[in-house]
Scaffold this active site. Structure first.
Site, PDB file in Angstrom:
ATOM      1  N   LYS A 271       0.745  -1.223  -0.168  1.00 37.35           N
ATOM      2  CA  LYS A 271      -0.151  -0.029  -0.039  1.00 37.35           C
ATOM      3  C   LYS A 271       0.812   1.017  -0.091  1.00 37.35           C
ATOM      4  O   LYS A 271       2.033   1.047   0.539  1.00 37.35           O
ATOM      5  CB  LYS A 271      -0.993   0.179   1.181  1.00 37.35           C
ATOM      6  N   ARG A 345     -10.340 -11.592   1.661  1.00 38.88           N
ATOM      7  CA  ARG A 345     -11.174 -12.604   1.094  1.00 38.88           C
ATOM      8  C   ARG A 345     -10.343 -13.921   1.184  1.00 38.88           C
ATOM      9  O   ARG A 345     -10.973 -15.020   1.110  1.00 38.88           O
ATOM     10  CB  ARG A 345     -11.415 -12.333  -0.180  1.00 38.88           C
TER      11      ARG A 345
END
Ligand code: BES
Ligand code: MN
Ligand code: ZN
Length: 487
Positions: A271, A345
């Site tokens: 990120k 996920r």
């Protein structure tokens, strides 16, 4: 904060002795039946232009004439809704808490009788919210506010409803406070190990069955996807399972699954640096499941609840997963990891397979899953997905009742197109478009064996900016949802 119900009629507020009498006024005209001395003060203040019956307005009067209380705090709701009543009380307590009052007596005047229970519940939430202060890693934090006692002034006829609402509110408030504390603690404190300890402790105090699995046990279960996220970090993973048993074992449980990424750096798909600290909140789903577990265990409804948390860090390292890696999930489906930052996920899919063993009545997973959901719904409503309309309606209703709202997003099969992979059964990301929905479509592939709901709380679990911190959402929604399952 200490809460109690105190009998009082709304035309007899002048006789209430308290450090502060807080009168929350519904609507845009002085409600009928309001105590004459209070009405006189309000009218005088309105005439002088110091107070109006408009949402957000408050006025504190010292030793007001004709009243026993040391202070009178008028708080205008502007409307007659639950949300307006809550906001007005929050404004009043926000003023009061930094002053000298230790105890406050609160009256809601002019609200419909059907709102008594919900107003009592919200009063407990507002009281806890006004006095919560993060201090675990900030010893210099100001001392706790003096305000420590709240009496809810209730007409005799409403006592039963108010008691029920207050009990529910106190339990939810304790759950929210626990969730906030877990999420606010930084990544080097609130580790997966710490989350396991929090649930163990909760298990001991509330009589829950708790199992905390380590890497070895998770390997045995074949959770190749969860393991792949954890492998880049030196911080050991934890898979946490807690069971509340309030009904016969034969009754199928409600299952809650929380994303517990205690820090999300993005992994090799790193990120940007700005704001990366906020990714310590990436265990907000886990925190809200823990908070809900606490609230439910305190209220002891007749139902079975299983709370499941997959917890690890998402870090870059020489051992970390790389874009293009293919892993085998517990379900047997292989996953091509195109972006290591779509890690939530990857841990949830194995948890969703694991919970099949409980033969659940319903499974709801909760996750700070996508930035796309923040763009779509902001911090007001959580994104909600459901395998059927009835479940969607239940989750919506729970959110409205708790003032912790969500909004349903679609699960059309067309949204799954982008998850196709040449090298595995499924890819872990699709394009940028509809990012919250494609994430939900990924999860849905692993949740086919039971009724399934999914909450994307990336926008609602925490606040950025000056008030940076955890909100404790969606403990309110989840607790209402679970309580709705009691027989
Ligand atoms: N934890 C983030 C989602 C997130 C973003 C939560 C902003 C709160 C605020 C999640 O793991 C993530 O990084 N998602 C990616 C998915 C993308 C790579 C498909 C995202 O939303 O950018
Ligand atoms: Mn991520
Ligand atoms: Zn994440």
């Amino acid at each position: 904060m200490d809460f109690k119900i105190q009998a009082a009629e709304m035309d007899g507020l002048a006789a209430v002795s308290a450090d502060a009498l807080v009168v929350v006024l519904a609507g845009d005209a002085l409600p009928k039946g309001l105590d004459a001395a209070v009405a006189k003060q309000a009218q005088a203040a309105m005439k002088l232009g110091d107070f109006a019956l408009k949402a957000g307005q408050t006025l504190t009067l010292l030793q007001p004439e004709g009243l026993k209380a040391q202070r009178l705090v008028l708080a205008a709701a502007g409307r007659t809704t639950l949300a307006a009543g809550k906001a007005a009380l929050a404004a009043a307590l926000g003023q009061l808490k930094s002053r000298g009052a230790v105890s406050a007596a609160v009256a809601f005047v002019g609200f419909a009788a059907e709102l008594v229970e919900s107003l009592a519940e919200q009063a407990a939430l507002v009281g806890a919210e006004a006095t919560y202060l993060y201090r675990h890693t900030k010893p210099s934090a100001p001392a706790a506010p003096k305000l420590a006692k709240l009496a809810l002034l209730t007409p005799k006829a409403d006592t039963k409803a108010a008691r029920a609402g207050l009990a529910r509110g106190e339990a939810i408030a304790a759950g929210i406070t626990l969730a906030r504390e877990c999420a606010n603690r930084p990544g080097n404190h609130a580790t997966p190990t710490y989350l396991g300890e929090v649930v163990q402790t909760l298990g001991k105090t509330h009589g829950l069955k708790v199992e905390v699995l380590d890497k070895k046990a998770v390997e045995k279960l074949g959770m190749g996807s969860f393991l792949s996220v954890a492998q880049g970090s030196d911080e050991p993973l934890r898979f946490i399972v807690a069971r509340y048993e309030g009904a016969p074992k034969t009754q199928a449980p409600v299952v809650l699954v929380g994303k517990g990424i205690t820090f999300d750096s993005g992994g090799i798909s790193l990120k940007p640096g700005a704001g990366m600290d906020e990714m310590k909140f990436d265990m907000g789903g886990a925190a809200s499941v823990i908070g809900t577990l606490r609230a439910v265990a305190e209220l002891k409804p007749k139902l079975n609840l299983v709370a499941v948390i997959a917890a690890c860090e998402n870090m870059p390292s020489g051992r970390a997963i790389k874009p293009g890696d293919v892993v085998t999930s517990m379900s047997g489906q292989t996953i091509e990891i195109l972006n290591t930052d779509a890690e939530g996920r990857l841990i949830l899919c194995d948890a969703l397979t694991y919970v099949e063993r409980f033969k659940p009545a319903v499974v709801v997973d909760v996750a700070t899953l996508t930035g796309a959901c923040v763009i779509a719904l902001g911090g007001v409503r959580s994104g909600m997905y459901a395998s059927d309309d009835e479940l969607a309606a239940e989750l919506s209703a729970a959110g409205e009742a708790a003032l912790d709202p969500c909004w349903r997003l679609p699960l059309d099969d067309e949204y799954e197109e982008g998850l196709k992979s040449n090298f595995a059964d499924v890819a872990n990301v699709a394009g940028r478009e509809g990012g919250s929905i494609t994430a939900a479509k990924f999860l849905q592939r692993f949740a086919g064996k039971y009724r399934w709901g999914h909450l994307d709380i990336a926008g609602t679990a925490w606040k950025g900016g000056g008030a940076k911190g955890s909100t404790g959402r969606p403990v309110g929604l989840l607790t209402h949802f679970v309580l709705g399952k009691a027989r």
